[in-house]
Design a protein around this motif. Structure first.
Motif, PDB file in Angstrom:
ATOM      1  N   TRP A  30       0.849  -1.191   0.000  1.00  0.00           N
ATOM      2  CA  TRP A  30       0.000   0.000   0.000  1.00  0.00           C
ATOM      3  C   TRP A  30       0.881   1.236   0.000  1.00  0.00           C
ATOM      4  CZ3 TRP A  30      -5.055  -0.265   3.353  1.00  0.00           C
ATOM      5  CH2 TRP A  30      -5.813  -1.368   2.931  1.00  0.00           C
ATOM      6  N   VAL A  31       0.352   2.277  -0.639  1.00  0.00           N
ATOM      7  CA  VAL A  31       1.148   3.489  -0.825  1.00  0.00           C
ATOM      8  C   VAL A  31       0.335   4.721  -0.443  1.00  0.00           C
ATOM      9  CG1 VAL A  31       2.161   4.923  -2.628  1.00  0.00           C
ATOM     10  CG2 VAL A  31       2.516   2.469  -2.695  1.00  0.00           C
ATOM     11  N   PHE A  32       0.983   5.628   0.284  1.00  0.00           N
ATOM     12  CA  PHE A  32       0.334   6.918   0.567  1.00  0.00           C
ATOM     13  C   PHE A  32       1.372   8.032   0.441  1.00  0.00           C
ATOM     14  CE2 PHE A  32      -0.402  10.569   3.242  1.00  0.00           C
ATOM     15  CZ  PHE A  32      -1.694  10.926   2.881  1.00  0.00           C
ATOM     16  N   VAL A  36      -3.375   2.102  -3.580  1.00  0.00           N
ATOM     17  CA  VAL A  36      -3.061   3.484  -3.197  1.00  0.00           C
ATOM     18  C   VAL A  36      -4.144   4.040  -2.284  1.00  0.00           C
ATOM     19  CG1 VAL A  36      -2.955   5.839  -4.113  1.00  0.00           C
ATOM     20  CG2 VAL A  36      -1.617   4.044  -5.168  1.00  0.00           C
ATOM     21  N   LEU A  37      -3.709   4.697  -1.223  1.00  0.00           N
ATOM     22  CA  LEU A  37      -4.607   5.416  -0.320  1.00  0.00           C
ATOM     23  C   LEU A  37      -4.583   6.859  -0.790  1.00  0.00           C
ATOM     24  CD1 LEU A  37      -2.955   3.781   2.749  1.00  0.00           C
ATOM     25  CD2 LEU A  37      -5.376   3.489   2.207  1.00  0.00           C
ATOM     26  N   GLY A  72       3.976  12.790   5.775  1.00  0.00           N
ATOM     27  CA  GLY A  72       4.119  11.348   5.592  1.00  0.00           C
ATOM     28  C   GLY A  72       4.817  10.727   6.794  1.00  0.00           C
ATOM     29  N   LYS A  73       5.873  11.396   7.268  1.00  0.00           N
ATOM     30  CA  LYS A  73       6.613  10.873   8.418  1.00  0.00           C
ATOM     31  C   LYS A  73       5.735  10.865   9.664  1.00  0.00           C
ATOM     32  CE  LYS A  73      11.230  12.224   6.934  1.00  0.00           C
ATOM     33  NZ  LYS A  73      12.318  13.179   7.078  1.00  0.00           N
ATOM     34  N   LEU A  74       4.998  11.948   9.834  1.00  0.00           N
ATOM     35  CA  LEU A  74       4.112  12.064  11.002  1.00  0.00           C
ATOM     36  C   LEU A  74       3.064  10.946  10.991  1.00  0.00           C
ATOM     37  CD1 LEU A  74       2.949  14.109  13.300  1.00  0.00           C
ATOM     38  CD2 LEU A  74       1.352  14.733  11.515  1.00  0.00           C
ATOM     39  N   MET A  75       2.463  10.738   9.821  1.00  0.00           N
ATOM     40  CA  MET A  75       1.373   9.760   9.745  1.00  0.00           C
ATOM     41  C   MET A  75       1.903   8.338   9.880  1.00  0.00           C
ATOM     42  SD  MET A  75      -0.798  11.740   6.876  1.00  0.00           S
ATOM     43  CE  MET A  75      -2.210  10.664   6.698  1.00  0.00           C
TER      44      MET A  75
END
Ligand SMILES: Cc1cc2nc3c(=O)[nH]c(=O)nc-3n(C[C@H](O)[C@H](O)[C@H](O)COP(=O)(O)OP(=O)(O)OC[C@H]3O[C@@H](n4cnc5c(N)ncnc54)[C@H](O)[C@@H]3O)c2cc1C
Length: 312
Positions: free
Chosen positions: A8-10, A33-34, A92-95
């Motif tokens: 999965w990719v975000f 993909v999200l 992205g890092k936070l999530m």
């Protein structure tokens, strides 16, 4: 056969998303993909390599990117993919960190290489060493920067499916109260093919105009070392390259007045061609440069610009 089946990719950035989709294609059997966006963004993700797209909704005045995390958490809990890759943007890092904490695992941070057996590599000690790691979690969670998989051409004929999913309201106490366009120039170094990077060899902010002129002549973006962004404040933070800034693989990297410290070089040492201008012949940058000019940039740059302008 790959141990990673469902990837999965975000990413909140479209270009990184496309690159991660293409990379995920090489890694797993099915790419999902999200997506925060609309159907046309979903079509782009499919062309980039997605088999399936979850349309989670769009950003609006009150919804921030990180507000989509509960929706992502729910989907991940329902489907248990083998790997969820986040673009290594600030959000992205936070999530990725929050998702990992929620699932009782940790993040494979800033991965630079994935293997089919599920192991991956990341830089440690400011880029001086590489560590090989593997997640034993049911769902591995990683952050990946631009340039790791490299840009891939879109496949216009690819087919995939899209599915609208319900937005799960966030319980976060942090709310968006205002959205304003960023003032001043912006740069997307991750996608740049050519970069002219400036360092402390420049004595004055005004002098950066020379580097800008060179960049314009060769169709390059401007980048810099950290001291020019954090300290001197000559350029915004998204312009600095290195372990704590942007990491990428442009075709051409021209380093002007940059010493070549490891923390900077890990961001650019995968460049196809590195050209360095430095007045100190012992500067570490020359060990990594393909072409080096030992000289004062205040003399070398005007000559280079003149040559390019005259076309000789
Ligand atoms: C934890 C940590 C993280 C860091 N992360 C980053 C990062 O992500 N990115 C980053 O860039 N840095 C990072 N740094 C800082 C890094 O260690 C270096 O200090 C920085 O990269 C040096 O920037 P510079 O090359 O511009 O300056 P300097 O090291 O001061 O080099 C300037 C160079 O210019 C040359 N020069 C001077 N005048 C001229 C002239 N007229 N003509 C030609 N050459 C000239 C000099 O010979 C010298 O080699 C980090 C540091 C730490 C501790």
């Amino acid at each position: 056969m790959s141990a990673i089946k469902n990837v999965w990719v975000f990413s909140d950035k479209q270009d990184i998303l496309a690159e991660l989709c293409a990379g995920a294609r090489q890694l797993g059997e099915k790419v999902t993909v999200l997506l925060i966006g609309n159907q046309s963004a979903a079509d782009e993700a499919i062309k980039a390599g997605a088999d399936h797209v979850y349309l989670m909704g769009e950003l609006d005045d009150s919804r921030m990117v990180e507000d989509f995390l509960p929706t992502i958490e729910k989907l991940v809990a329902e489907h248990n993919p083998d790997l969820v890759m986040f673009g290594n943007t600030k959000r992205g890092k936070l999530m990725a960190g929050k998702l990992a904490a929620k699932r009782g695992t940790s993040v494979l941070a800033d991965v630079i290489e994935f293997s089919e057996d599920g192991t991956c590599k990341r830089r440690v000690y400011g880029g001086a060493a590489i560590s090989t790691i593997k997640s034993n979690a049911e769902v591995a969670i990683a952050t990946v920067g631009g340039g790791v998989f490299g840009p891939q051409a879109l496949d216009e004929s690819r087919q995939g499916t899209t599915e609208n999913v319900d937005f799960v309201a966030t319980e976060s106490k942090v709310k968006c109260v205002e959205r304003r366009a960023k003032a001043g120039a912006t740069v997307n170094l991750s996608a740049a093919k050519r970069v002219v990077a400036v360092g402390r060899g420049f004595a004055d902010k005004e002098d950066l105009k020379m580097a800008e002129e060179l960049a314009e002549l060769i169709g390059a973006e401007i980048g810099c070392t950290r001291p020019l962004s954090e300290g001197l404040d000559w350029l915004p933070r998204e312009y600095y390259i290195g372990v704590s800034g942007v990491m990428f693989k442009p075709d051409l990297y021209i380093a002007l007045g940059i010493s070549g410290q490891i923390q900077h070089m890990v961001g650019c040492n995968q460049s196809q061609t590195i050209i360095a201008v430095n007045k100190d012949k012992a500067a570490p940058i020359f060990k990594q440069a393909d072409y080096g000019i030992v000289g004062d940039l205040y003399k070398v740059l005007p000559m280079l610009i003149e040559k390019l302008k005259s076309g000789k």
